[in-house]
Scaffold this active site. Sequence first.
Site, short mmCIF file in Angstrom:
data_model
loop_
_atom_site.label_atom_id
_atom_site.label_comp_id
_atom_site.label_asym_id
_atom_site.label_seq_id
_atom_site.Cartn_x
_atom_site.Cartn_y
_atom_site.Cartn_z
N ASN A 1 0.86 -1.18 0.00
CA ASN A 1 0.00 0.00 0.00
C ASN A 1 0.90 1.23 0.00
O ASN A 1 1.30 1.71 1.05
CB ASN A 1 -0.91 -0.04 1.23
CG ASN A 1 -1.89 1.13 1.27
OD1 ASN A 1 -1.79 2.08 0.50
ND2 ASN A 1 -2.83 1.07 2.20
N ARG B 1 -2.56 -1.59 -3.64
CA ARG B 1 -3.52 -0.49 -3.64
C ARG B 1 -3.13 0.48 -4.75
O ARG B 1 -1.98 0.91 -4.84
CB ARG B 1 -3.48 0.24 -2.30
CG ARG B 1 -4.35 1.50 -2.27
CD ARG B 1 -3.88 2.44 -1.19
NE ARG B 1 -4.70 3.65 -1.15
CZ ARG B 1 -4.27 4.81 -0.69
NH1 ARG B 1 -3.05 4.92 -0.22
NH2 ARG B 1 -5.06 5.87 -0.69
N HIS C 1 -9.79 6.59 -1.11
CA HIS C 1 -9.77 5.90 0.18
C HIS C 1 -10.92 4.89 0.28
O HIS C 1 -11.40 4.58 1.36
CB HIS C 1 -9.88 6.90 1.35
CG HIS C 1 -8.69 7.78 1.53
ND1 HIS C 1 -8.79 9.07 1.98
CD2 HIS C 1 -7.37 7.55 1.34
CE1 HIS C 1 -7.59 9.62 2.03
NE2 HIS C 1 -6.71 8.71 1.65
N ARG D 1 -1.85 18.96 0.64
CA ARG D 1 -2.86 19.33 -0.35
C ARG D 1 -3.82 20.36 0.24
O ARG D 1 -4.17 20.29 1.41
CB ARG D 1 -3.65 18.10 -0.80
CG ARG D 1 -2.93 17.30 -1.86
CD ARG D 1 -3.68 16.03 -2.17
NE ARG D 1 -2.98 14.88 -1.61
CZ ARG D 1 -3.54 13.69 -1.44
NH1 ARG D 1 -4.80 13.49 -1.75
NH2 ARG D 1 -2.83 12.70 -0.94
N CYS E 1 1.00 15.94 11.38
CA CYS E 1 0.14 16.41 12.46
C CYS E 1 0.82 16.29 13.82
O CYS E 1 0.62 17.14 14.69
CB CYS E 1 -1.17 15.61 12.44
SG CYS E 1 -2.39 16.17 13.62
N GLY F 1 -6.89 10.14 12.49
CA GLY F 1 -8.20 9.83 13.05
C GLY F 1 -8.16 8.81 14.16
O GLY F 1 -8.92 8.87 15.12
N ASN G 1 -5.40 8.15 16.10
CA ASN G 1 -4.42 8.41 17.16
C ASN G 1 -4.45 9.80 17.79
O ASN G 1 -3.91 9.99 18.87
CB ASN G 1 -3.01 8.16 16.62
CG ASN G 1 -2.80 6.71 16.26
OD1 ASN G 1 -2.98 5.82 17.09
ND2 ASN G 1 -2.42 6.44 15.01
N GLU H 1 -6.97 -1.61 5.35
CA GLU H 1 -7.05 -1.70 3.89
C GLU H 1 -6.34 -2.93 3.38
O GLU H 1 -6.72 -3.52 2.36
CB GLU H 1 -6.44 -0.44 3.27
CG GLU H 1 -7.20 0.83 3.60
CD GLU H 1 -6.45 2.09 3.24
OE1 GLU H 1 -6.70 2.62 2.14
OE2 GLU H 1 -5.60 2.53 4.04
#
Length: 404
Positions: free
Chosen positions: A11, A90, A179, A240, A283, A336, A338, A389
């Site tokens: 992936n 993927r 996604h 982005r 982040c 999302g 962590n 995934e």
Amino acid sequence: MSSEKNILVLNCGSSSLKFAVINSTTAETVISGLAERLGSNKATIAIKYNGEKQVVKLTENNQHLGAIEYLVSDLHTKNLSNSLTAVGHRVVHGGEVFTSSVIVTEHVINEIIRTSGLAPLHNPANLVGIQAAQKSFPTLPQVVVFDTAFHQTMPQHAYMYAIDRDLYTGKGLRRYGFHGTSHYFVSQEAAKHLKQSPAETSVITVHLGNGCSICAIENGQSVDTSMGLTPAEGLVMGTRSGDVDPGLIIYLMNQFNYSGQQIDDLLNKQSGLLGLSKMSNDCRTLEEAVFGDDKKLKEQAKLALDVFCYRVAKYIASYTVALSHLDAIVFTGGIGENSDYIRAQVISQLSILNIKLAKDLNEKARFGAFGEIQAPDSQFKVLVIPTNEEWVIAQDAARLSESK
């Protein structure tokens, strides 16, 4: 452990490579790992095997190819290569040509190349994984699973742009969404948790990572999603921009002579959290700065995260329009799953919907934790579900390679 159904899953993301060898029958993960911060001087590859974790620093110029080469060498060293029956990949964008997973052929490769302009950060990285795996495992079937496939159930009023219709009928310009494997997986897991059939379950899934998207899922099917023709539309992301006024692009071209390539680099590589903060697209780094002592860095980081969280909350609220009912909001992806800080900031802006978090449950929901984090008086459930995934890809790879 049976080795007959082992699938190598690759992936390749824009700045990461997740991988695993998975038994597609038992769901057992034989080996797994993550190469992250690729392209930077902090790039590493971590491999988990037999309960032990090994972390190796990668040189900056290795990027995706170096990570894959290291992984293949490690599989040979551990005598795992001979247990593989297929490789699953993927691939972000399948355009309108691919609405389901397929076995790799020359035609498939050419179509992935052709659609690379629609996913410039991802399709080229996906191709690196495919070509490296073909070279390393020339006798194994290679299967690609497209991010866009799950969203093919979107109604026309959700995927059409309000531009000249001929641009859709003649050139395929429409909203595709991405996604898909992640949104599909966590929606299925949410239905299990809620003890409902997926066909009866409606959720808003929030995938937050270096790439971010939201999906409205009505009775198990995607009915709207935030990414569009390319993965650049929608939420603020790592590098982005997400949604911008199209006039901004025209203004930069007419007033400042920006080229198409400069616009592409700006919106895909120099914007988002990186562009707003002027610090990092990660982040974790920005959260550290928010709670740090440097006032200037704190202000820059907080602004970036405030814009990020506001956009997420705004999309969640708007996607209630697409649903007849809402069973839960589901957070997934690296951020999302962590970042209790990000989840708290997002949900705090949804008080008009009477959605509230339990502070203690939210803080505990990290590092693979699965469960509900809403307060007792919240109108809707809020779930944290780690995405997988790789499991979806392994299942499709096994099914298609067996049929071949």
